[in-house]
Write a protein that holds these residues in place. Sequence first.
Motif, PDB file in Angstrom:
ATOM      1  N   GLY A  77       0.825  -1.532   0.415  1.00  0.00           N
ATOM      2  CA  GLY A  77      -0.225  -0.012  -0.326  1.00  0.00           C
ATOM      3  C   GLY A  77       0.769   1.647   0.157  1.00  0.00           C
ATOM      4  N   GLU A  78       0.447   2.321   0.001  1.00  0.00           N
ATOM      5  CA  GLU A  78       0.951   3.848  -0.192  1.00  0.00           C
ATOM      6  C   GLU A  78       1.660   4.261   1.125  1.00  0.00           C
ATOM      7  N   ALA A  79       1.193   3.563   1.910  1.00  0.00           N
ATOM      8  CA  ALA A  79       2.056   3.930   3.355  1.00  0.00           C
ATOM      9  C   ALA A  79       3.171   3.210   3.784  1.00  0.00           C
ATOM     10  N   GLU A  80       3.047   1.851   2.916  1.00  0.00           N
ATOM     11  CA  GLU A  80       4.056   1.130   3.298  1.00  0.00           C
ATOM     12  C   GLU A  80       5.280   1.427   2.151  1.00  0.00           C
ATOM     13  N   LEU A  81       4.812   2.126   1.131  1.00  0.00           N
ATOM     14  CA  LEU A  81       5.880   2.588   0.480  1.00  0.00           C
ATOM     15  C   LEU A  81       6.700   4.017   0.991  1.00  0.00           C
ATOM     16  N   ARG A  82       5.830   4.120   1.714  1.00  0.00           N
ATOM     17  CA  ARG A  82       6.353   5.517   2.216  1.00  0.00           C
ATOM     18  C   ARG A  82       7.308   5.449   3.523  1.00  0.00           C
ATOM     19  N   ALA A  83       6.946   4.461   3.780  1.00  0.00           N
ATOM     20  CA  ALA A  83       7.778   4.254   4.930  1.00  0.00           C
ATOM     21  C   ALA A  83       7.639   1.607   4.881  1.00  0.00           C
ATOM     22  N   PRO A  84       7.903   1.787   4.968  1.00  0.00           N
ATOM     23  CA  PRO A  84       8.522   0.204   3.985  1.00  0.00           C
ATOM     24  C   PRO A  84       8.564  -0.608   5.806  1.00  0.00           C
ATOM     25  N   ALA A  85       8.118  -1.892   5.864  1.00  0.00           N
ATOM     26  CA  ALA A  85       8.409  -2.530   7.571  1.00  0.00           C
ATOM     27  C   ALA A  85      10.513  -2.549   7.199  1.00  0.00           C
ATOM     28  N   ASP A  86      10.783  -2.663   8.301  1.00  0.00           N
ATOM     29  CA  ASP A  86      12.301  -2.875   8.326  1.00  0.00           C
ATOM     30  C   ASP A  86      12.387  -4.651   7.681  1.00  0.00           C
ATOM     31  N   GLY A  87      12.142  -5.816   7.190  1.00  0.00           N
ATOM     32  CA  GLY A  87      12.698  -6.025   6.271  1.00  0.00           C
ATOM     33  C   GLY A  87      11.888  -6.294   5.235  1.00  0.00           C
ATOM     34  N   ASP A  88      11.165  -5.103   4.505  1.00  0.00           N
ATOM     35  CA  ASP A  88      11.467  -4.844   3.240  1.00  0.00           C
ATOM     36  C   ASP A  88      11.955  -3.955   2.035  1.00  0.00           C
ATOM     37  N   TRP A  89      12.841  -4.149   1.206  1.00  0.00           N
ATOM     38  CA  TRP A  89      12.560  -2.996  -0.199  1.00  0.00           C
ATOM     39  C   TRP A  89      12.205  -3.473  -1.042  1.00  0.00           C
ATOM     40  N   LEU A  90      11.168  -2.244  -0.594  1.00  0.00           N
ATOM     41  CA  LEU A  90      10.082  -1.754  -1.705  1.00  0.00           C
ATOM     42  C   LEU A  90      10.642  -1.415  -3.141  1.00  0.00           C
ATOM     43  N   GLY A 128      16.094   8.228  -0.445  1.00  0.00           N
ATOM     44  CA  GLY A 128      17.134   8.057  -0.587  1.00  0.00           C
ATOM     45  C   GLY A 128      18.069   7.463  -0.130  1.00  0.00           C
ATOM     46  N   PHE A 129      18.019   7.053   1.067  1.00  0.00           N
ATOM     47  CA  PHE A 129      19.127   7.202   1.851  1.00  0.00           C
ATOM     48  C   PHE A 129      20.116   5.094   1.405  1.00  0.00           C
ATOM     49  N   GLY A 130      19.063   4.500   1.112  1.00  0.00           N
ATOM     50  CA  GLY A 130      19.682   2.948   0.662  1.00  0.00           C
ATOM     51  C   GLY A 130      20.092   2.286   1.804  1.00  0.00           C
ATOM     52  N   TYR A 131      19.576   2.365   3.081  1.00  0.00           N
ATOM     53  CA  TYR A 131      19.612   2.292   4.191  1.00  0.00           C
ATOM     54  C   TYR A 131      18.543   0.955   5.418  1.00  0.00           C
ATOM     55  N   SER A 132      19.814   0.127   5.781  1.00  0.00           N
ATOM     56  CA  SER A 132      18.486  -0.954   6.597  1.00  0.00           C
ATOM     57  C   SER A 132      18.689  -1.020   8.201  1.00  0.00           C
ATOM     58  N   PRO A 133      17.040  -0.834   8.567  1.00  0.00           N
ATOM     59  CA  PRO A 133      17.091  -1.188   9.907  1.00  0.00           C
ATOM     60  C   PRO A 133      16.805  -2.463  10.869  1.00  0.00           C
ATOM     61  N   LEU A 134      17.453  -3.021   9.503  1.00  0.00           N
ATOM     62  CA  LEU A 134      17.567  -4.612  10.287  1.00  0.00           C
ATOM     63  C   LEU A 134      18.639  -4.596  11.174  1.00  0.00           C
ATOM     64  N   LYS A 135      18.850  -5.521  13.007  1.00  0.00           N
ATOM     65  CA  LYS A 135      19.601  -4.814  13.360  1.00  0.00           C
ATOM     66  C   LYS A 135      20.550  -6.799  13.895  1.00  0.00           C
ATOM     67  N   GLN A 136      19.994  -7.300  12.900  1.00  0.00           N
ATOM     68  CA  GLN A 136      20.633  -8.558  13.738  1.00  0.00           C
ATOM     69  C   GLN A 136      22.113  -8.811  13.274  1.00  0.00           C
ATOM     70  N   VAL A 137      22.403  -8.375  12.208  1.00  0.00           N
ATOM     71  CA  VAL A 137      24.197  -8.030  11.904  1.00  0.00           C
ATOM     72  C   VAL A 137      24.758  -7.016  11.899  1.00  0.00           C
ATOM     73  N   ASP A 138      25.620  -7.411  13.713  1.00  0.00           N
ATOM     74  CA  ASP A 138      25.866  -5.998  13.772  1.00  0.00           C
ATOM     75  C   ASP A 138      27.901  -6.050  13.662  1.00  0.00           C
ATOM     76  N   VAL A 197      11.949  -6.731  -2.200  1.00  0.00           N
ATOM     77  CA  VAL A 197      11.713  -8.037  -1.068  1.00  0.00           C
ATOM     78  C   VAL A 197      10.780  -7.888  -0.583  1.00  0.00           C
ATOM     79  N   ARG A 198       9.512  -8.676  -0.614  1.00  0.00           N
ATOM     80  CA  ARG A 198       7.990  -8.171   0.128  1.00  0.00           C
ATOM     81  C   ARG A 198       7.886  -9.518   1.021  1.00  0.00           C
ATOM     82  N   ASP A 199       7.187  -9.692   1.768  1.00  0.00           N
ATOM     83  CA  ASP A 199       7.573 -11.044   2.005  1.00  0.00           C
ATOM     84  C   ASP A 199       8.310 -11.470   1.707  1.00  0.00           C
ATOM     85  N   GLY A 200       9.407 -11.635   2.256  1.00  0.00           N
ATOM     86  CA  GLY A 200      10.350 -12.752   1.758  1.00  0.00           C
ATOM     87  C   GLY A 200      10.268 -13.574   0.390  1.00  0.00           C
ATOM     88  N   VAL A 201       9.896 -12.377  -0.413  1.00  0.00           N
ATOM     89  CA  VAL A 201      10.291 -12.411  -1.633  1.00  0.00           C
ATOM     90  C   VAL A 201      10.763 -11.675  -2.270  1.00  0.00           C
TER      91      VAL A 201
END
Length: 195
Positions: free
Chosen positions: A24-37, A45-55, A81-85
């Motif tokens: 949806g539009e809201a997700e395009l503007r603020a995607p879930a941490d695991g998605d790259w839409l 345009g920052f191109g940064y993943s907020p995922l924290k598993q790798v540090d 990436v969307r929902d693991g696809v």
Amino acid sequence: NQDDVYRATLERHARTLAAMRPVGEAELRAPADGDWLHWRRTDDGFGYSPLKQVDVRNVRRLQLAWSLSLPAGTNQITPLVRDGVMFVNSNGTVQALDAGNGDLLWKFSRTPGAVTPAGPPTTQPRNLALAGTTLFVPTLDNHMLALDARSGKVLWDRQLDPAVGVLRLTGGPLIVRDKVLQGVSGCSGAGHPGG
């Protein structure tokens, strides 16, 4: 039995694709941490993943989970990436993959149409875009394709500009509300209407 394994794999792939939620539009503007839409993930345009598993404490333990040989091409792509696809486009071949194990979920290939005497474009479009359950794919011959993200089926195909070899679609599309925005490049097309 090999047939049972094959059937179970197909069923698992079908479940993975069916579980992919519409974007949806809201997700395009603020995607879930695991998605790259879209291309740079967020509108800034920052191109940064907020995922924290790798540090810094565990990065040295990373290892290859799977790899994929892409069709020959310029391959300057950013996967979505969307929902693991995971969706990748390489030289006119779009693939939907299980991001966890690299399994091919579906594949769509398209050969570009006729080109001008100057020859084919040398740089392929670098990205795709997702909205709802539609994957938008720019092509080497200046078309925008809409594919069903769950099956790879062509929903529609529109030529954006007939000046193949002069004007090119090299950047990725951006979805804003109900519009697909696609930039066009090509210095030699400066005198071309809309160029």
